[in-house]
Design a protein around this motif. Structure first.
Motif, PDB file in Angstrom:
ATOM      1  N   GLY A  35       0.764  -1.105  -0.157  1.00 23.71           N
ATOM      2  CA  GLY A  35       0.007   0.252   0.065  1.00 23.71           C
ATOM      3  C   GLY A  35       0.929   1.329  -0.077  1.00 23.71           C
ATOM      4  N   ALA A  36       0.240   2.320   0.538  1.00 28.80           N
ATOM      5  CA  ALA A  36       0.756   3.566   0.455  1.00 28.80           C
ATOM      6  C   ALA A  36       2.243   3.807   1.572  1.00 28.80           C
ATOM      7  CB  ALA A  36      -0.195   4.778   0.938  1.00 28.80           C
ATOM      8  N   TYR A  37       2.303   2.827   2.356  1.00 24.90           N
ATOM      9  CA  TYR A  37       3.579   2.977   3.472  1.00 24.90           C
ATOM     10  C   TYR A  37       4.636   3.224   2.825  1.00 24.90           C
ATOM     11  CZ  TYR A  37       0.142   1.342   6.964  1.00 24.90           C
ATOM     12  OH  TYR A  37      -0.976   1.331   7.832  1.00 24.90           O
ATOM     13  N   LYS A  38       5.500   4.212   3.389  1.00 25.39           N
ATOM     14  CA  LYS A  38       6.763   4.653   2.824  1.00 25.39           C
ATOM     15  C   LYS A  38       7.782   4.247   4.319  1.00 25.39           C
ATOM     16  CE  LYS A  38       5.551   6.254  -1.140  1.00 25.39           C
ATOM     17  NZ  LYS A  38       5.434   5.271  -2.060  1.00 25.39           N
ATOM     18  N   ALA A  39       8.893   4.132   3.720  1.00 23.91           N
ATOM     19  CA  ALA A  39      10.033   4.138   5.184  1.00 23.91           C
ATOM     20  C   ALA A  39       9.966   5.388   5.597  1.00 23.91           C
ATOM     21  CB  ALA A  39      11.171   3.641   4.655  1.00 23.91           C
ATOM     22  N   VAL A  40       9.996   5.628   6.943  1.00 20.31           N
ATOM     23  CA  VAL A  40      10.115   6.855   7.251  1.00 20.31           C
ATOM     24  C   VAL A  40      11.451   7.532   7.163  1.00 20.31           C
ATOM     25  CG1 VAL A  40      10.084   8.222   9.859  1.00 20.31           C
ATOM     26  CG2 VAL A  40       8.324   6.448   9.306  1.00 20.31           C
TER      27      VAL A  40
END
Length: 141
Positions: A35-40
Protein backbone atom coordinates in the motif's frame (compact mmCIF):
# COMPACT_ATOMS: atom_id res chain seq x y z
CA UNK A 1 -13.86 18.39 31.68
CA UNK A 2 -10.28 17.33 32.42
CA UNK A 3 -8.30 15.32 29.82
CA UNK A 4 -7.64 11.68 30.64
CA UNK A 5 -4.15 10.88 31.86
CA UNK A 6 -2.17 8.97 29.19
CA UNK A 7 -2.06 5.78 31.27
CA UNK A 8 -5.86 5.76 31.66
CA UNK A 9 -6.34 6.40 27.96
CA UNK A 10 -4.02 3.50 27.14
CA UNK A 11 -5.94 1.15 29.42
CA UNK A 12 -9.23 2.15 27.82
CA UNK A 13 -7.74 1.66 24.36
CA UNK A 14 -6.28 -1.73 25.29
CA UNK A 15 -9.68 -2.89 26.52
CA UNK A 16 -11.22 -2.14 23.14
CA UNK A 17 -8.63 -4.03 21.10
CA UNK A 18 -9.08 -7.53 19.64
CA UNK A 19 -8.23 -10.61 21.67
CA UNK A 20 -4.69 -11.97 21.58
CA UNK A 21 -3.82 -14.48 18.85
CA UNK A 22 -0.89 -12.89 17.01
CA UNK A 23 -2.60 -13.07 13.62
CA UNK A 24 -0.80 -10.49 11.49
CA UNK A 25 -2.34 -9.65 8.09
CA UNK A 26 -0.09 -10.76 5.21
CA UNK A 27 0.04 -7.27 3.64
CA UNK A 28 1.88 -5.89 6.69
CA UNK A 29 3.49 -9.00 8.22
CA UNK A 30 6.88 -8.38 6.57
CA UNK A 31 8.66 -5.17 5.60
CA UNK A 32 8.12 -3.35 3.41
CA UNK A 33 4.35 -3.28 3.93
CA UNK A 34 1.97 -3.09 0.97
CA UNK A 35 0.00 0.00 0.00
CA UNK A 36 0.87 3.64 0.58
CA UNK A 37 3.37 2.96 3.40
CA UNK A 38 6.83 4.51 2.96
CA UNK A 39 9.96 4.02 5.05
CA UNK A 40 10.09 6.92 7.51
CA UNK A 41 13.84 7.17 6.84
CA UNK A 42 13.01 8.00 3.20
CA UNK A 43 10.73 10.86 4.29
CA UNK A 44 12.78 12.54 7.05
CA UNK A 45 16.31 12.49 8.38
CA UNK A 46 16.18 9.48 10.69
CA UNK A 47 18.11 6.21 10.67
CA UNK A 48 16.51 3.17 9.00
CA UNK A 49 16.29 1.42 12.39
CA UNK A 50 15.49 3.19 15.66
CA UNK A 51 16.48 1.23 18.79
CA UNK A 52 13.39 0.63 20.89
CA UNK A 53 11.03 1.18 17.95
CA UNK A 54 12.47 -0.65 14.94
CA UNK A 55 12.24 0.17 11.24
CA UNK A 56 9.25 2.46 10.77
CA UNK A 57 6.85 2.78 7.84
CA UNK A 58 3.98 5.28 7.53
CA UNK A 59 1.46 6.46 4.97
CA UNK A 60 2.63 10.08 4.51
CA UNK A 61 -1.01 11.23 4.32
CA UNK A 62 -1.53 10.08 7.93
CA UNK A 63 1.19 12.28 9.46
CA UNK A 64 1.80 13.35 12.14
CA UNK A 65 -0.23 10.77 14.09
CA UNK A 66 0.17 7.70 11.90
CA UNK A 67 -0.26 4.74 12.31
CA UNK A 68 3.40 3.83 11.94
CA UNK A 69 4.27 0.16 11.40
CA UNK A 70 7.41 -0.99 13.26
CA UNK A 71 9.53 -3.94 12.13
CA UNK A 72 12.42 -5.87 13.70
CA UNK A 73 15.83 -6.51 12.06
CA UNK A 74 14.40 -9.57 10.27
CA UNK A 75 11.52 -7.56 8.78
CA UNK A 76 8.84 -8.97 11.09
CA UNK A 77 6.12 -6.63 12.33
CA UNK A 78 6.30 -6.00 16.08
CA UNK A 79 4.08 -2.97 16.71
CA UNK A 80 1.79 -0.25 15.42
CA UNK A 81 2.63 3.19 16.78
CA UNK A 82 0.61 6.39 16.98
CA UNK A 83 2.41 9.67 17.66
CA UNK A 84 -0.24 11.98 19.08
CA UNK A 85 0.77 15.65 19.45
CA UNK A 86 0.42 16.73 23.09
CA UNK A 87 -1.46 19.85 21.97
CA UNK A 88 -4.17 17.51 20.61
CA UNK A 89 -4.63 15.76 23.97
CA UNK A 90 -7.43 17.98 25.18
CA UNK A 91 -11.20 17.77 25.83
CA UNK A 92 -11.99 19.02 22.30
CA UNK A 93 -10.15 16.25 20.44
CA UNK A 94 -11.21 12.62 20.16
CA UNK A 95 -9.16 9.70 18.95
CA UNK A 96 -11.73 7.07 18.06
CA UNK A 97 -11.46 3.80 16.19
CA UNK A 98 -7.68 3.84 16.06
CA UNK A 99 -6.71 1.07 13.67
CA UNK A 100 -4.24 -1.66 14.47
CA UNK A 101 -3.15 -2.57 10.91
CA UNK A 102 -0.86 -5.24 12.37
CA UNK A 103 -3.80 -7.21 13.74
CA UNK A 104 -4.24 -8.38 17.28
CA UNK A 105 -2.63 -6.41 20.10
CA UNK A 106 -0.85 -8.08 23.02
CA UNK A 107 -0.26 -4.98 25.15
CA UNK A 108 0.00 -1.19 24.95
CA UNK A 109 2.71 1.27 26.03
CA UNK A 110 2.29 5.05 26.21
CA UNK A 111 5.12 7.50 26.76
CA UNK A 112 6.12 11.11 26.11
CA UNK A 113 8.52 12.20 23.34
CA UNK A 114 9.80 15.78 23.10
CA UNK A 115 9.85 15.66 19.29
CA UNK A 116 12.01 14.36 16.46
CA UNK A 117 12.22 14.67 12.65
CA UNK A 118 8.84 13.86 11.16
CA UNK A 119 6.93 14.71 14.35
CA UNK A 120 8.78 17.75 15.66
CA UNK A 121 6.22 18.77 18.28
CA UNK A 122 6.02 17.17 21.74
CA UNK A 123 3.85 14.08 21.44
CA UNK A 124 2.79 10.83 23.06
CA UNK A 125 3.86 7.52 21.57
CA UNK A 126 1.01 5.02 21.81
CA UNK A 127 2.61 1.67 21.00
CA UNK A 128 0.27 -1.22 20.18
CA UNK A 129 2.53 -4.27 20.54
CA UNK A 130 1.69 -7.25 18.33
CA UNK A 131 4.25 -9.42 20.15
CA UNK A 132 4.45 -10.40 23.83
CA UNK A 133 6.43 -8.15 26.18
CA UNK A 134 9.30 -10.64 26.31
CA UNK A 135 9.75 -10.21 22.52
CA UNK A 136 10.10 -6.40 22.61
CA UNK A 137 13.87 -6.98 22.65
CA UNK A 138 13.58 -7.72 18.90
CA UNK A 139 13.76 -3.93 18.41
CA UNK A 140 15.95 -3.03 21.40
CA UNK A 141 19.13 -2.51 19.37
Amino acid sequence: MKPLPLAVAALLLAGSLPALSHDIPAEVAKSPPAGAYKAVSSLVTLPDFLPGLGQLFVDPESLPAGPFLAYDHDGGLVSTIYMIPVEDLNPDTKFEDLAAPGGDVDHVDVYFNAGHPGVEVPHAHVVLWHVPADEEARVAQ
